[in-house]
Design a protein around this motif. Structure first.
Motif, PDB file in Angstrom:
ATOM      1  N   LYS A 279       0.838  -1.184   0.000  1.00 45.27           N
ATOM      2  CA  LYS A 279       0.000   0.000   0.000  1.00 45.27           C
ATOM      3  C   LYS A 279       0.879   1.243   0.000  1.00 45.27           C
ATOM      4  O   LYS A 279       2.017   1.224   0.449  1.00 45.27           O
ATOM      5  CB  LYS A 279      -0.895   0.015   1.249  1.00 45.27           C
ATOM      6  N   THR A 280       0.330   2.351  -0.473  1.00 46.39           N
ATOM      7  CA  THR A 280       1.046   3.612  -0.399  1.00 46.39           C
ATOM      8  C   THR A 280       1.252   3.986   1.058  1.00 46.39           C
ATOM      9  O   THR A 280       0.334   3.866   1.873  1.00 46.39           O
ATOM     10  CB  THR A 280       0.251   4.714  -1.123  1.00 46.39           C
ATOM     11  N   ASP A 281       2.444   4.405   1.396  1.00 47.83           N
ATOM     12  CA  ASP A 281       2.730   4.861   2.759  1.00 47.83           C
ATOM     13  C   ASP A 281       2.427   6.353   2.820  1.00 47.83           C
ATOM     14  O   ASP A 281       3.148   7.175   2.264  1.00 47.83           O
ATOM     15  CB  ASP A 281       4.195   4.587   3.102  1.00 47.83           C
ATOM     16  N   TYR A 282       1.336   6.719   3.498  1.00 45.53           N
ATOM     17  CA  TYR A 282       0.909   8.115   3.549  1.00 45.53           C
ATOM     18  C   TYR A 282       1.520   8.877   4.722  1.00 45.53           C
ATOM     19  O   TYR A 282       1.134  10.022   4.982  1.00 45.53           O
ATOM     20  CB  TYR A 282      -0.615   8.187   3.638  1.00 45.53           C
ATOM     21  N   THR A 283       2.469   8.273   5.416  1.00 46.54           N
ATOM     22  CA  THR A 283       3.085   8.922   6.568  1.00 46.54           C
ATOM     23  C   THR A 283       3.714  10.261   6.159  1.00 46.54           C
ATOM     24  O   THR A 283       4.514  10.334   5.231  1.00 46.54           O
ATOM     25  CB  THR A 283       4.171   8.015   7.190  1.00 46.54           C
ATOM     26  N   GLY A 284       3.327  11.324   6.856  1.00 48.39           N
ATOM     27  CA  GLY A 284       3.895  12.630   6.593  1.00 48.39           C
ATOM     28  C   GLY A 284       3.352  13.353   5.372  1.00 48.39           C
ATOM     29  O   GLY A 284       3.879  14.396   4.986  1.00 48.39           O
ATOM     30  N   TYR A 285       2.297  12.823   4.727  1.00 53.21           N
ATOM     31  CA  TYR A 285       1.734  13.487   3.550  1.00 53.21           C
ATOM     32  C   TYR A 285       1.187  14.859   3.934  1.00 53.21           C
ATOM     33  O   TYR A 285       0.441  15.015   4.904  1.00 53.21           O
ATOM     34  CB  TYR A 285       0.607  12.642   2.945  1.00 53.21           C
ATOM     35  N   THR A 286       1.550  15.864   3.148  1.00 54.42           N
ATOM     36  CA  THR A 286       1.031  17.218   3.339  1.00 54.42           C
ATOM     37  C   THR A 286      -0.263  17.400   2.553  1.00 54.42           C
ATOM     38  O   THR A 286      -0.673  16.527   1.783  1.00 54.42           O
ATOM     39  CB  THR A 286       2.060  18.251   2.852  1.00 54.42           C
ATOM     40  N   THR A 287      -0.885  18.573   2.737  1.00 56.06           N
ATOM     41  CA  THR A 287      -2.113  18.879   2.001  1.00 56.06           C
ATOM     42  C   THR A 287      -1.885  18.788   0.496  1.00 56.06           C
ATOM     43  O   THR A 287      -2.657  18.153  -0.236  1.00 56.06           O
ATOM     44  CB  THR A 287      -2.604  20.296   2.353  1.00 56.06           C
ATOM     45  N   GLU A 288      -0.805  19.392   0.012  1.00 54.74           N
ATOM     46  CA  GLU A 288      -0.538  19.415  -1.417  1.00 54.74           C
ATOM     47  C   GLU A 288      -0.275  18.006  -1.955  1.00 54.74           C
ATOM     48  O   GLU A 288      -0.759  17.639  -3.034  1.00 54.74           O
ATOM     49  CB  GLU A 288       0.655  20.312  -1.712  1.00 54.74           C
ATOM     50  N   LYS A 289       0.437  17.187  -1.180  1.00 56.52           N
ATOM     51  CA  LYS A 289       0.751  15.836  -1.641  1.00 56.52           C
ATOM     52  C   LYS A 289      -0.499  14.966  -1.682  1.00 56.52           C
ATOM     53  O   LYS A 289      -0.682  14.155  -2.591  1.00 56.52           O
ATOM     54  CB  LYS A 289       1.803  15.207  -0.723  1.00 56.52           C
ATOM     55  N   LEU A 290      -1.399  15.133  -0.721  1.00 60.48           N
ATOM     56  CA  LEU A 290      -2.665  14.398  -0.729  1.00 60.48           C
ATOM     57  C   LEU A 290      -3.485  14.745  -1.964  1.00 60.48           C
ATOM     58  O   LEU A 290      -4.115  13.883  -2.577  1.00 60.48           O
ATOM     59  CB  LEU A 290      -3.472  14.702   0.533  1.00 60.48           C
ATOM     60  N   LEU A 291      -3.466  16.001  -2.336  1.00 61.18           N
ATOM     61  CA  LEU A 291      -4.279  16.459  -3.462  1.00 61.18           C
ATOM     62  C   LEU A 291      -3.712  16.017  -4.813  1.00 61.18           C
ATOM     63  O   LEU A 291      -4.354  16.229  -5.846  1.00 61.18           O
ATOM     64  CB  LEU A 291      -4.402  17.988  -3.424  1.00 61.18           C
TER      65      LEU A 291
END
Length: 406
Positions: free
Chosen positions: A2-14
């Motif tokens: 799975k994608t590791d979303y640890t530390g994802y910022t607002t811009e990276k989520l979008l």
């Protein structure tokens, strides 16, 4: 994985396809997924809420946005922001305001790509990535969308969808948890997916509701919808699967893998697409299929043709297709095949670790093995066609070249 979303910022989520799809089209499973990440602190609550807010604010119709519309959109965002966000998020929003124009352009681009349909949708691929089990098991797993998890013991698992409300697993009939009419009509609910995971050393057959039959080899995974959409039947395959597709001219059948898509109407073919293997292939037995790779190479196959895809290069050759699907009947045929490849397939098929000396990989062999026999019998048979021997140590097998005769 799975994608590791640890530390994802607002811009990276979008910029993440799975985030965009699951926020705009949430289902209980995806809502639980994001809640768990927030609970574990892998994503900041403020970053997540701001990304959700921007994404939902940009759910506009498919039309050109004039400068006036953009200005109006910003006004609406500011109004909603005052009413919906807590003080911490409002402070962050004001800090981001100097760069908001650039972020808006990014979001408009993401919205355009998402809202305007295009040929290759990331939906099923994103779902397949997110559903991949983190841990391997020794038993076949059937993971159903309504939080039903079935472990199937034995070497062979037979799964048959008898109706929308029950399946037969070997000799056992299992009632499915359904949403009655919503379960039977895909237009009444978001797309939900089931998953079949076959570990190394095990095999399975799967009959879908449309009567398409799949023989699933060791170390393979299938992701398929609870109910096929009205215009297309689409599944995801990782590993090796032989398919006999039920004809349906109104609903083409599409097999997606990480490197290629195979589109058919009604035919039989073999797909080999193990994640860690360099070579991906399709062998056509009957009918016709169209194969499209991720670099947009398109090939149409006729019966008894082998399509291979390696390092971005596709090739087609005439073969005897029956030899490539004999594994489903317990026979492994190989012709001028590297011994390293043969041993890797045997390791996967039996679920045993097989290592070999580097010199062994240069040998090529032709013949067939009865893989219904135990592994040691098969290795002994292989010794009759190649100058090798094997040693068993604590359940592992080492294959080496015979010493040269003096």
């Amino acid at each position: 994985m799975k994608t590791d979303y640890t530390g994802y910022t607002t811009e990276k989520l979008l910029q993440d396809d799975y985030f965009i799809h699951t926020i705009l089209h949430p289902v209980p499973e995806t809502e639980l997924f994001w809640k768990q990440l927030l609970k574990e602190g892998k994503i900041k609550q403020s970053d997540f809420e701001l990304a959700v807010f921007f994404l939902r604010s940009l759910r506009v119709k498919k039309q050109y946005m004039s400068p006036e519309a953009v200005s109006s959109l910003w006004e609406n965002i500011e109004i909603k922001n005052k009413n919906r966000l807590n003080r911490k998020v409002r402070q962050m929003y004001r800090l981001l305001l100097p760069t908001a124009c650039g972020l808006l352009l990014l979001l408009l681009g993401v919205s355009y790509l998402y809202l305007y349909p295009h040929e290759e949708t990331p939906t099923l691929m994103s779902v397949a990535r997110s559903l991949k089990p983190e841990k391997e098991t020794e038993e076949v797993q059937l993971l159903l969308s309504h939080n039903q998890q079935i472990f199937i013991t034995g070497q062979e698992a037979k799964i048959d969808y008898k109706s929308s409300e029950e399946i037969q697993v070997n000799t056992q009939t299992i009632k499915l948890k359904t949403d009655s009419a919503a379960y039977r009509d895909a237009t009444l609910q978001p797309m939900r997916y089931n998953q079949l995971v076959v570990p190394v050393g095990k095999r399975s057959t799967l009959i879908l509701q449309d009567s398409t039959k799949l023989w699933v080899n060791s170390g393979s995974r299938i992701v398929y919808p609870v109910v096929f959409a009205s215009g297309q039947r689409e599944i995801y395959i990782e590993g090796e699967v032989y398919l006999e597709v039920a004809p349906d001219k109104k609903r083409p059948f599409l097999v997606k893998t990480t490197q290629m898509d195979i589109k058919v109407l009604g035919t039989s073919f073999n797909v080999t697409a193990y994640e860690n293997d360099t070579v991906k292939s399709v062998v056509l037995v009957t009918g016709s299929v169209k194969v499209e790779t991720r670099n947009q190479q398109v090939s149409t196959l006729a019966p008894d043709h082998l399509f291979t895809y390696t390092h971005g290069t596709a090739s087609i050759q005439k073969v005897e297709a029956g030899k490539y699907i004999s594994w489903k009947d317990g026979i492994y045929n190989y012709e001028s095949e590297s011994l390293a490849v043969i041993l890797k397939r045997l390791s996967r098929y039996y679920g045993k670790e097989i290592t070999y000396e580097p010199a062994v990989s240069s040998l090529k062999c032709t013949g067939k093995l009865d893989i219904k026999d135990d592994l040691e019998t098969v290795l002994s048979g292989l010794m009759l066609t190649a100058p090798i021997y094997y040693i068993r140590q604590e359940g592992r097998y080492l294959v080496a070249l015979l010493p040269a005769k003096e």
